[in-house]
Design a protein around this motif. Structure first.
Motif, short mmCIF file in Angstrom:
data_model
loop_
_atom_site.label_atom_id
_atom_site.label_comp_id
_atom_site.label_asym_id
_atom_site.label_seq_id
_atom_site.Cartn_x
_atom_site.Cartn_y
_atom_site.Cartn_z
N PRO A 140 18.70 32.11 -0.88
CA PRO A 140 18.32 31.59 0.54
C PRO A 140 17.13 30.06 -0.27
CG PRO A 140 17.67 33.31 1.08
CD PRO A 140 17.80 33.34 -0.15
N VAL A 141 17.79 28.85 0.33
CA VAL A 141 17.00 27.73 -0.32
C VAL A 141 16.64 26.93 1.02
CG1 VAL A 141 17.32 25.00 -1.46
CG2 VAL A 141 18.82 27.06 -2.42
N VAL A 142 14.99 26.98 0.77
CA VAL A 142 14.01 25.74 1.68
C VAL A 142 13.77 24.47 1.28
CG1 VAL A 142 11.92 26.11 2.68
CG2 VAL A 142 13.26 27.68 2.57
N ALA A 143 14.92 23.57 1.76
CA ALA A 143 14.84 22.51 1.89
C ALA A 143 13.53 21.06 2.72
CB ALA A 143 15.94 21.51 1.37
N TYR A 144 13.87 19.89 2.29
CA TYR A 144 12.47 18.65 3.76
C TYR A 144 13.30 18.88 5.05
CZ TYR A 144 16.00 16.19 1.14
OH TYR A 144 17.71 15.71 0.52
N PRO A 145 12.41 18.98 5.47
CA PRO A 145 12.62 18.20 6.80
C PRO A 145 13.55 17.70 7.20
CG PRO A 145 10.47 18.66 7.11
CD PRO A 145 10.92 19.00 5.84
N GLU A 146 13.35 16.09 6.99
CA GLU A 146 13.68 15.28 7.30
C GLU A 146 14.23 14.48 5.71
OE1 GLU A 146 10.79 12.66 8.94
OE2 GLU A 146 10.53 14.22 10.23
N LYS A 147 13.48 13.96 5.04
CA LYS A 147 13.84 13.19 3.78
C LYS A 147 13.59 13.43 2.43
CE LYS A 147 12.24 9.32 5.29
NZ LYS A 147 11.69 7.09 5.75
N PRO A 148 14.07 13.56 1.70
CA PRO A 148 13.82 13.58 0.04
C PRO A 148 12.41 12.82 -0.43
CG PRO A 148 16.06 12.19 -0.43
CD PRO A 148 15.58 12.29 1.49
N TRP A 149 11.56 13.76 -0.75
CA TRP A 149 10.39 13.42 -1.58
C TRP A 149 9.38 12.77 -0.44
CZ3 TRP A 149 10.12 15.62 -5.36
CH2 TRP A 149 10.69 15.17 -6.60
N ALA A 150 9.39 13.30 0.83
CA ALA A 150 8.31 12.20 1.95
C ALA A 150 8.11 13.45 3.10
CB ALA A 150 9.54 11.41 2.76
N THR A 151 7.67 14.47 2.49
CA THR A 151 6.64 15.80 2.56
C THR A 151 5.46 15.84 2.81
OG1 THR A 151 9.31 17.17 3.15
CG2 THR A 151 7.15 18.35 3.64
N SER A 152 4.95 15.34 3.66
CA SER A 152 3.55 15.78 3.75
C SER A 152 2.76 16.67 3.38
CB SER A 152 3.08 15.22 5.47
OG SER A 152 3.30 16.65 5.85
N TRP A 153 1.97 17.11 2.60
CA TRP A 153 1.38 18.81 1.90
C TRP A 153 1.04 19.39 2.75
CZ3 TRP A 153 -3.29 20.38 2.95
CH2 TRP A 153 -4.05 19.40 3.79
N ARG A 154 0.84 18.99 3.91
CA ARG A 154 0.36 19.39 5.36
C ARG A 154 1.66 20.49 5.70
NH1 ARG A 154 -3.10 15.92 6.68
NH2 ARG A 154 -5.06 15.99 7.09
N ASP A 155 2.58 19.55 6.38
CA ASP A 155 4.45 20.60 6.14
C ASP A 155 4.65 21.05 5.45
OD1 ASP A 155 4.43 19.24 8.82
OD2 ASP A 155 5.23 17.41 8.13
N GLN A 156 4.12 20.44 4.03
CA GLN A 156 5.29 21.40 2.50
C GLN A 156 4.37 22.98 2.61
OE1 GLN A 156 4.65 19.58 -0.52
NE2 GLN A 156 4.25 17.88 -0.32
N THR A 157 2.85 22.86 3.04
CA THR A 157 2.33 24.08 3.37
C THR A 157 2.90 25.44 4.13
OG1 THR A 157 0.38 23.04 1.91
CG2 THR A 157 -0.10 25.42 3.31
N ALA A 158 2.89 24.39 5.48
CA ALA A 158 3.87 25.35 6.62
C ALA A 158 5.22 25.91 6.33
CB ALA A 158 2.95 23.99 7.98
#
Length: 351
Positions: free
Chosen positions: A162-180
């Protein structure tokens, strides 16, 4: 970090036949035990936390049980896993900013603290996802919330785990959202939330200690090509970290952006337009001091008010650049005590 370091992960030239190899190898792995790896780190997430489903821009991913073998791709996910007490079985090798083995210093320190072994280090410099290396790692999950995965890469990796990718755009996920996102994937959401709160407190404390930086405008750029600046947009995490410190984006960032909507985290500005930049601070990164000296020696650069008046905050050194360019709950504490005083020194000269 230079765009060759980050965009290299984004630009992938897939070999179509490799998908078949990965698929066959993944099927062969279904009967294999995950035990026996020195880097294996069981998650402490409760069984009741699973299954979990995580949406991304590339598709939904369901994780049936707490992952025991975690692999990461892109930037930052390995930091978060380590901060949560989990040593990945595989993670990218960082030639830029890493040590002789390709480990970033804060990652190396945490692995040692956790008494873990060095993970399998994945080739990342070519810009191609190393599918066969992922197969060899036998992961239960692949974390890539801050990456440049394409749809084809996501689909191919999903045949391995299973792969967990970015929620919206590549290289644009905030550090808070990455952590969550990583916390949810590992069944450690409450622990991840606590890490975010702890990191926010550290950011606030440094901001309060240096009130001169608050409400100062900044323009974040890099000189990676002759005669051209790469200017970072508002959605870039390195820009957002300065916002967390109480600084404000210069209106020039948006005003000089002639390529809005191209989906990138930065745009290019020629030196001929440097005089149009109106900002309190100019923040830029460089691999070494000689690169700073070469940049400021250019007549068009030297004529900039931010340079002439000392309102220039250069971030110098590959590891420091990496920490500030891809902030995380592990890299922020590593660099913050050095970063904020530098910003404050430049802010003192803003009239």
């Amino acid at each position: 970090m230079p765009e060759t370091a980050r965009s290299g992960l984004r630009r992938s030239r897939l070999v179509l036949s490799l998908a078949a190899v990965v698929s066959a190898a993944a099927l062969a792995l279904t009967g294999c035990s995950a035990s026996g790896s020195g880097a294996e780190s069981p998650s402490s997430g409760s069984a009741g936390s699973f299954p979990v489903t995580i949406d991304s821009a590339l598709g939904k991913t369901t994780i049936d049980a707490a992952p025991k073998r975690v692999a990461t791709w892109g930037w930052g996910a390995q930091d978060i896993a380590l901060a949560l007490g989990i040593v990945p079985v595989a993670m990218p090798k960082f030639s830029y900013g890493g040590d002789a083995n390709g480990l970033l210093p804060w990652d190396a320190e945490k692995i040692k603290q956790l008494k873990g072994t060095t993970p399998q280090l994945l080739d990342a410099d070519s810009g191609e996802v190393p599918f066969e290396q992922f197969v060899k790692a036998k992961p239960d999950v692949i974390l890539a919330p801050y990456s440049g995965l394409t749809q084809t890469e996501f689909d191919t990796l999903s045949k391995i785990a299973p792969v967990v990718a970015y929620p919206e755009k590549p290289w644009a996920t905030s550090w808070r959202d990455q952590t969550a996102i990583v916390g949810k994937a590992l069944g450690l959401s409450s622990e991840a939330a606590a890490l975010v709160k702890k990191t926010e407190s550290a950011v606030t404390a440094l901001s309060d200690k240096y009130p001169v930086i608050k409400d100062k405008t900044f323009f974040y750029a890099a000189a990676n090509e002759p005669g051209v600046l790469n200017v970072y947009r508002a959605e870039d995490p390195r820009v957002q970290l300065l916002n967390d410190l109480g600084m404000k984006n210069s209106p020039s960032i948006a005003a000089l952006d002639s390529s809005k909507g191209d989906g990138s985290f930065f745009y290019q500005l020629s030196y001929e337009n440097l005089s149009k930049i109106d900002t309190g601070l100019l923040v830029m990164y460089f691999d070494k001091q000689s690169s700073v000296d070469a940049f400021t020696a250019d007549p068009l650069v030297a004529a900039m008010p931010t340079i002439k008046e000392g309102r220039f905050a250069p971030i110098v050194g590959e590891s420091f650049v990496s920490a500030t360019s891809a902030p995380s709950v592990l890299s922020i504490p590593w660099m913050l005590d050095r970063y904020v005083p530098q910003l404050a020194a430049a802010a003192e000269k803003v009239k």
